[in-house]
Design a protein around this motif. Structure first.
Motif, PDB file in Angstrom:
ATOM      1  N   MET A 179       0.953  -1.374  -0.087  1.00 43.11           N
ATOM      2  CA  MET A 179      -0.015   0.158   0.129  1.00 43.11           C
ATOM      3  C   MET A 179       0.707   1.625  -0.205  1.00 43.11           C
ATOM      4  N   VAL A 180       0.479   2.292  -0.713  1.00 45.65           N
ATOM      5  CA  VAL A 180       0.849   3.581  -0.237  1.00 45.65           C
ATOM      6  C   VAL A 180       0.173   4.404   0.108  1.00 45.65           C
ATOM      7  N   LEU A 181       0.220   5.340   0.662  1.00 46.17           N
ATOM      8  CA  LEU A 181      -0.831   6.172   1.243  1.00 46.17           C
ATOM      9  C   LEU A 181      -0.998   6.950   0.971  1.00 46.17           C
ATOM     10  N   SER A 182      -1.951   8.368  -0.045  1.00 43.05           N
ATOM     11  CA  SER A 182      -1.046   9.244  -0.599  1.00 43.05           C
ATOM     12  C   SER A 182      -2.281  10.262   0.631  1.00 43.05           C
ATOM     13  N   LYS A 281       2.861  29.656  -2.546  1.00 39.81           N
ATOM     14  CA  LYS A 281       2.283  30.943  -1.463  1.00 39.81           C
ATOM     15  C   LYS A 281       1.280  31.802  -1.119  1.00 39.81           C
ATOM     16  N   GLY A 282       0.787  32.054  -0.788  1.00 45.94           N
ATOM     17  CA  GLY A 282      -0.326  32.878  -0.537  1.00 45.94           C
ATOM     18  C   GLY A 282      -1.820  32.159  -0.084  1.00 45.94           C
ATOM     19  N   ALA A 283      -1.447  30.600  -0.186  1.00 48.93           N
ATOM     20  CA  ALA A 283      -2.428  29.773  -0.577  1.00 48.93           C
ATOM     21  C   ALA A 283      -3.121  29.759   1.026  1.00 48.93           C
ATOM     22  N   GLU A 284      -4.753  29.583   0.867  1.00 50.25           N
ATOM     23  CA  GLU A 284      -4.944  28.993   2.079  1.00 50.25           C
ATOM     24  C   GLU A 284      -5.890  27.486   2.491  1.00 50.25           C
ATOM     25  N   PRO A 285      -5.286  26.819   3.139  1.00 50.29           N
ATOM     26  CA  PRO A 285      -5.803  25.937   3.656  1.00 50.29           C
ATOM     27  C   PRO A 285      -7.122  26.112   4.096  1.00 50.29           C
ATOM     28  N   GLN A 286      -7.732  24.663   3.037  1.00 50.66           N
ATOM     29  CA  GLN A 286      -8.907  24.126   3.268  1.00 50.66           C
ATOM     30  C   GLN A 286      -9.977  22.858   3.852  1.00 50.66           C
ATOM     31  N   GLU A 287      -8.617  22.094   3.330  1.00 47.21           N
ATOM     32  CA  GLU A 287      -9.072  21.023   3.622  1.00 47.21           C
ATOM     33  C   GLU A 287      -7.784  19.569   3.825  1.00 47.21           C
ATOM     34  N   TYR A 288      -7.649  18.772   4.586  1.00 46.87           N
ATOM     35  CA  TYR A 288      -6.827  17.312   4.686  1.00 46.87           C
ATOM     36  C   TYR A 288      -6.996  16.535   4.307  1.00 46.87           C
ATOM     37  N   SER A 289      -6.897  15.431   3.920  1.00 49.23           N
ATOM     38  CA  SER A 289      -6.734  14.099   3.481  1.00 49.23           C
ATOM     39  C   SER A 289      -6.292  13.606   3.606  1.00 49.23           C
ATOM     40  N   ALA A 290      -6.919  11.963   3.523  1.00 48.64           N
ATOM     41  CA  ALA A 290      -6.181  10.563   3.343  1.00 48.64           C
ATOM     42  C   ALA A 290      -6.032   9.810   2.943  1.00 48.64           C
ATOM     43  N   HIS A 291      -5.656   9.131   2.092  1.00 46.81           N
ATOM     44  CA  HIS A 291      -6.647   7.491   1.090  1.00 46.81           C
ATOM     45  C   HIS A 291      -5.045   6.310   0.950  1.00 46.81           C
ATOM     46  N   LEU A 292      -5.328   4.749   1.155  1.00 45.78           N
ATOM     47  CA  LEU A 292      -4.650   4.541   0.832  1.00 45.78           C
ATOM     48  C   LEU A 292      -5.049   3.653  -0.958  1.00 45.78           C
ATOM     49  N   ILE A 293      -3.511   3.638  -1.394  1.00 50.67           N
ATOM     50  CA  ILE A 293      -3.698   3.335  -2.694  1.00 50.67           C
ATOM     51  C   ILE A 293      -2.916   2.131  -2.639  1.00 50.67           C
ATOM     52  N   PRO A 294      -3.559   0.917  -3.436  1.00 50.04           N
ATOM     53  CA  PRO A 294      -3.107  -0.886  -3.710  1.00 50.04           C
ATOM     54  C   PRO A 294      -2.016  -0.500  -4.516  1.00 50.04           C
ATOM     55  N   GLU A 295      -0.836  -0.872  -4.146  1.00 49.83           N
ATOM     56  CA  GLU A 295      -0.055  -1.535  -4.840  1.00 49.83           C
ATOM     57  C   GLU A 295       0.874  -2.480  -5.161  1.00 49.83           C
ATOM     58  N   PHE A 296      -0.702  -3.619  -4.916  1.00 50.46           N
ATOM     59  CA  PHE A 296      -0.215  -4.995  -5.485  1.00 50.46           C
ATOM     60  C   PHE A 296       0.407  -5.532  -6.315  1.00 50.46           C
ATOM     61  N   GLY A 297       0.360  -4.654  -7.567  1.00 51.79           N
ATOM     62  CA  GLY A 297       0.801  -4.943  -8.554  1.00 51.79           C
ATOM     63  C   GLY A 297       0.870  -5.956 -10.220  1.00 51.79           C
ATOM     64  N   PHE A 298       0.680  -6.351 -10.849  1.00 53.07           N
ATOM     65  CA  PHE A 298       0.740  -7.548 -11.804  1.00 53.07           C
ATOM     66  C   PHE A 298       0.753  -9.324 -11.008  1.00 53.07           C
ATOM     67  N   ASN A 299       1.947  -8.432 -10.418  1.00 55.05           N
ATOM     68  CA  ASN A 299       2.088  -9.829  -9.554  1.00 55.05           C
ATOM     69  C   ASN A 299       1.838 -10.928  -8.885  1.00 55.05           C
ATOM     70  N   ASN A 300       0.958 -10.149  -7.811  1.00 54.26           N
ATOM     71  CA  ASN A 300       0.405  -9.603  -6.653  1.00 54.26           C
ATOM     72  C   ASN A 300      -1.316  -9.524  -6.975  1.00 54.26           C
ATOM     73  N   LEU A 301      -2.222  -9.417  -7.773  1.00 46.79           N
ATOM     74  CA  LEU A 301      -3.064  -8.864  -8.047  1.00 46.79           C
ATOM     75  C   LEU A 301      -4.086 -10.485  -6.907  1.00 46.79           C
ATOM     76  N   PRO A 302      -4.743  -9.966  -6.083  1.00 50.01           N
ATOM     77  CA  PRO A 302      -5.827 -10.353  -5.943  1.00 50.01           C
ATOM     78  C   PRO A 302      -6.764 -11.049  -6.753  1.00 50.01           C
ATOM     79  N   ARG A 303      -7.271 -12.619  -6.589  1.00 54.29           N
ATOM     80  CA  ARG A 303      -8.811 -13.078  -7.634  1.00 54.29           C
ATOM     81  C   ARG A 303      -9.483 -12.066  -7.901  1.00 54.29           C
ATOM     82  N   LEU A 304      -9.880 -12.084  -9.401  1.00 51.45           N
ATOM     83  CA  LEU A 304     -10.719 -11.445  -9.505  1.00 51.45           C
ATOM     84  C   LEU A 304     -12.173 -11.895  -9.457  1.00 51.45           C
ATOM     85  N   TYR A 305     -12.274 -13.060  -9.768  1.00 48.18           N
ATOM     86  CA  TYR A 305     -13.866 -13.126  -9.463  1.00 48.18           C
ATOM     87  C   TYR A 305     -13.894 -14.693  -9.142  1.00 48.18           C
ATOM     88  N   ALA A 306     -14.956 -15.043  -8.261  1.00 50.91           N
ATOM     89  CA  ALA A 306     -15.737 -16.504  -7.878  1.00 50.91           C
ATOM     90  C   ALA A 306     -16.832 -16.298  -8.722  1.00 50.91           C
TER      91      ALA A 306
END
Length: 447
Positions: A179-182, A281-306
Motif C-alpha cells: 500500500m501507498v498512503l496518499s 505561496k499565499g494559498a489558504e488551507p481548506q482541507e486535509y485528507s488521506a487515502h490508501l492506494i493499492p500497490e499489489f502490482g501484476f505479480n500479486n493481483l488478487p482473484r478477480l472473480y468467483a
C-alpha cells in the motif's frame, strides 16, 4: 426501493465510484436491471484522489455526454521536478490536447451517477452492505443493515479496503509493502494569481500538474541515541483547479511504519521545499485528507472473480501508480465486468467458469497489459530509492549548475570534476546496480 423492483434485479453493484457506475451502465445497456448500493448519503464526499481523470476513459462509457462533466481545468502543462535541498531541476511539457482534467469528486461522482440514472440504473444511497449472501457455494445477493437484496451476479466496487472481497477470500490481508498512503491538502488560491503563477491563459480552463521526486531525503531519525539519514519512498504531486490547488504525497506505508513517520509531517517538509513553496505561496488551507492506494502490482493481483461475484477498480488493486492512473483503470474494469455480467445472465450461468471471461477481457485491454509491463517498476524503484530520490536529483542539480554557472573556470575542467565526483561518491558496484535496474525497467516496459 420497492419490493416489486427487488424481485426484478439482475445484478447488484456495491460502490458508486467510477468503477461501479461504469459496471452498472454496461449491465443496463445489456438490457438487464441493476442497482448500485453505496453507504454514503452524499455521493463522492468520501472519495479522495489527487485530482485528475482521463477523458478517453469517460468518453468510452459516456460518448455523448462526457464533455458536460464538471471538469475544473484541463492539464495542458505537465512538469516533472527533481528536488535537492533548495535546488530544483524541472522538465516541462505543454500540449493543447485535452486528455486529462481535474475534477472535484463530490461533483464528478454525482454527475456520473445522474448520467447513469438517466439510462435506468437504480441508485440506493445510504445503504451499507454488511456481507455477501451465499447459496450452494455461489454469491446470490447482499445483506445490508436493513434488508437483503438478491441477484444472480454481484460486482464489488467498494474501494481499496474492500471488506467484502476479503470476506469471501478473493483477496488476502494486505501488508504495508502493498500500500501507498496518499496525503493531500487542498489550498484556496485566487484565480487570477493562479493564472499568472502557472502561466495559464486568462479566463481559460487550462491547468497545470506537477510531479516531484526527491526533497525528502534529509530526514534524520534518532535511533539508539544516534541520528541517521533516511530516504522515504515518496513522490509529490500538485494539481490546479478553478480557484484551488491540491498538493500531496504518495508515500510507502511500509516506510511510514518502519521509520515511524507521521504523514502530515512529511507533507509539511515537502511543502517547505523552496521550489514547492513558491507554487503555493499565499494559498489558504481548506482541507486535509488521506487515502490508501493499492500497490499489489501484476505479480500479486488478487482473484478477480468467483461464483456469482466479480471485483473491479481499487478493490481489485487495479492501479498503475507509476503514472498516477487509477480512474481510467476503474472505469475500464467496471465496463468489462458489466459486459461479462450480461453474457453470464444471458447464458443463465453466473459461476466462475463463465465469469472468467472478465479476466480474459482485462488481459486483452490496456489494464492488465500495462500492469504487466510495469510489474517490476515499484519494487525496483523502492529498492533503488536512495539513488532515485536522493543521489540523482542532487547530481542533476550539480550538472545544471556546472552548465549554467559562468565563473571564468574552463568548462572542460568543470565537467571533468563533475564526472570524477560520481566515481568518488558512488562505488562501481552501486552504479552497476542502478544501471541494471533501469535497464530491466526499460526492457519490461518497451519490449
Amino acid at each position: 426501493m420497492t419490493e416489486n423492483f427487488r424481485e426484478k434485479i439482475d445484478a447488484i453493484v456495491v460502490g458508486a465510484g467510477p468503477a461501479g457506475v461504469s459496471a452498472a451502465l454496461a449491465i443496463k445497456r445489456g438490457g438487464k436491471n441493476v442497482v448500485v448500493l453505496d453507504r454514503s448519503c452524499d455521493i463522492g464526499s468520501k472519495n479522495m484522489f489527487g485530482g485528475a481523470v482521463y477523458l478517453n476513459s469517460i468518453k468510452s462509457i459516456l460518448p455523448n455526454s462526457y464533455k458536460t462533466a464538471p471538469y475544473e481545468r484541463f492539464m495542458t502543462n505537465h512538469t516533472y521536478t527533481f528536488l535537492s535541498g533548495d535546488e530544483a531541476v524541472s522538465v516541462n511539457s505543454e500540449s493543447e490536447n485535452e486528455t486529462t482534467a481535474t475534477v472535484l469528486r463530490p461533483k464528478f461522482d454525482k454527475w456520473l451517477m445522474e448520467e447513469a440514472k438517466k439510462e435506468g440504473v437504480f441508485f440506493a444511497p445510504k445503504t451499507l452492505v454488511k456481507k455477501l449472501l451465499y447459496k450452494n457455494g455461489t454469491v446470490v445477493g447482499v445483506q445490508t443493515e436493513q434488508e437483503k437484496y438478491f441477484a444472480p451476479v454481484v460486482i464489488l466496487a467498494d474501494g481499496v479496503n474492500s471488506l467484502l472481497a476479503k470476506q469471501i477470500g478473493l483477496r488476502p490481508e494486505f501488508f504495508p509493502k502493498d500500500m501507498v498512503l496518499s496525503v493531500k491538502e487542498t489550498l484556496k488560491l485566487d484565480k487570477k494569481v493562479m493564472e499568472e503563477r502557472f502561466h495559464l491563459d486568462e479566463g481559460s480552463k487550462e491547468g497545470a500538474m506537477f510531479e516531484f521526486f526527491g526533497g525528502l531525503s534529509e530526514i534524520r531519525l534518532l535511533k539508539k541515541n544516534k541520528k541517521r539519514l533516511v530516504t522515504p519512498f515518496a513522490i509529490g504531486f500538485l494539481y490546479t483547479f478553478k480557484d484551488s490547488i491540491s498538493i500531496g504525497l504518495g508515500v510507502s506505508l511500509e516506510d511510514l511504519a518502519n521509520y515511524k513517520m507521521k504523514p502530515y509531517e512529511l507533507l509539511e517538509k515537502f511543502k517547505s521545499q523552496k521550489a514547492v513553496a513558491k507554487l503555493i505561496k499565499g494559498a489558504e488551507p481548506q482541507e486535509y485528507s488521506a487515502h490508501l492506494i493499492p500497490e499489489f502490482g501484476f505479480n500479486n493481483l488478487p482473484r478477480l472473480y468467483a461464483n456469482g461475484v466479480m471485483v473491479v477498480g481499487d478493490a481489485a488493486g487495479l492501479v498503475n501508480s507509476a503514472h498516477f492512473e487509477g480512474t481510467n483503470f476503474a472505469i475500464e474494469s467496471g465496463k468489462l465486468a458489466g459486459e461479462t455480467a450480461v453474457i453470464a445472465l444471458n447464458l443463465g450461468n453466473t459461476r466462475h467458469n463463465i465469469l472468467k471471461i472478465y479476466k480474459e477481457k482485462l488481459q486483452k485491454s490496456f489494464v492488465l497489459k500495462d500492469l504487466k509491463s510495469y510489474r517490476n517498476v515499484v519494487e525496483t524503484l523502492y529498492s533503488r530509492k536512495k539513488s532515485i530520490l536522493h543521489y540523482y536529483p542532487k547530481k542533476m542539480a550539480e550538472l545544471f549548475e556546472t552548465v549554467t554557472c559562468v565563473d571564468n573556470v574552463p568548462k572542460k575542467r568543470k565537467f571533468r570534476k563533475f564526472i570524477r565526483s560520481i566515481f568518488f561518491e558512488r562505488s562501481i558496484t552501486e552504479l552497476f546496480r542502478d544501471f541494471r535496474a533501469f535497464l530491466r525497467l526499460f526492457i519490461d516496459i518497451i519490449f
